[in-house]
Motif scaffolding. Sequence first.
Motif, PDB file in Angstrom:
ATOM      1  N   SER A   3       1.027  -1.147   0.119  1.00  8.97           N
ATOM      2  CA  SER A   3       0.107   0.194  -0.133  1.00  8.97           C
ATOM      3  C   SER A   3       0.713   1.280   0.024  1.00  8.97           C
ATOM      4  N   TYR A  15      -5.044   7.304   0.931  1.00  6.16           N
ATOM      5  CA  TYR A  15      -4.306   5.931   1.075  1.00  6.16           C
ATOM      6  C   TYR A  15      -4.669   4.881   0.069  1.00  6.16           C
ATOM      7  N   TYR A  16      -3.871   4.176  -0.505  1.00  4.97           N
ATOM      8  CA  TYR A  16      -3.981   3.418  -1.745  1.00  4.97           C
ATOM      9  C   TYR A  16      -3.669   1.990  -1.584  1.00  4.97           C
ATOM     10  N   PRO A  17      -4.338   0.991  -1.375  1.00  7.60           N
ATOM     11  CA  PRO A  17      -3.866  -0.463  -1.308  1.00  7.60           C
ATOM     12  C   PRO A  17      -3.521  -0.713  -2.829  1.00  7.60           C
ATOM     13  N   ILE A  18      -2.341  -1.245  -2.984  1.00 10.58           N
ATOM     14  CA  ILE A  18      -2.003  -1.883  -4.420  1.00 10.58           C
ATOM     15  C   ILE A  18      -1.701  -3.036  -4.552  1.00 10.58           C
ATOM     16  N   THR A  23       0.894  -0.568 -10.732  1.00 10.92           N
ATOM     17  CA  THR A  23       0.228   0.658 -10.356  1.00 10.92           C
ATOM     18  C   THR A  23       1.010   1.845 -10.942  1.00 10.92           C
ATOM     19  N   ASP A  99      -0.632  -4.664   3.439  1.00  9.52           N
ATOM     20  CA  ASP A  99      -1.862  -4.389   2.907  1.00  9.52           C
ATOM     21  C   ASP A  99      -2.535  -4.002   4.406  1.00  9.52           C
ATOM     22  N   ASN A 102      -7.339  -0.211   6.148  1.00  2.39           N
ATOM     23  CA  ASN A 102      -7.999   1.002   6.002  1.00  2.39           C
ATOM     24  C   ASN A 102      -6.834   2.203   6.273  1.00  2.39           C
ATOM     25  N   ARG A 103      -7.110   3.423   5.917  1.00  2.00           N
ATOM     26  CA  ARG A 103      -6.305   4.449   5.834  1.00  2.00           C
ATOM     27  C   ARG A 103      -5.778   4.893   7.423  1.00  2.00           C
ATOM     28  N   MET A 106      -2.948   2.427   8.322  1.00  2.00           N
ATOM     29  CA  MET A 106      -1.670   2.872   8.025  1.00  2.00           C
ATOM     30  C   MET A 106      -1.041   4.086   8.414  1.00  2.00           C
TER      31      MET A 106
END
Length: 126
Positions: A3, A15-18, A23, A99, A102-103, A106
């Motif tokens: 992420s 926030y971005y889970p990748i 990406t 991962d 949620n934001r 992290m």
Amino acid sequence: MASLLIISGPQEGDYYPIGQRTTVVGRDEHCPIQIVDDTVSRWHLEIRWEQDEDHFAIRDMKSANGVFLNDCRLDERGVLSDGDVIRLGASELMFSELDFTNRDAMMDRYRQRGEHDRSTVSIKRG
């Protein structure tokens, strides 16, 4: 599996889970991670899971202003490690190999990392 958290810049806190997918980060509205900043190229950088090597790699996509990984300019490609900071334009993104649900989870990890990295000030008393 992985992420990104924007830790500074106009989109701070995003926030971005990748996961393990490739990406692209850039200014273009079609980028999976869009950074709205005139100093960011339309297609600025790519993050890719390299299964054979068992790591994530980052690649500058010939951006106009470059990509910085932990304050070092990235020539073309680099390997990402947990906690690395990526700078493009006026934004900094923290990479995590984890991962998060949620934001906020992290963000808590980022804050704990900041506390861990701060030095202790010693005061000599008379």
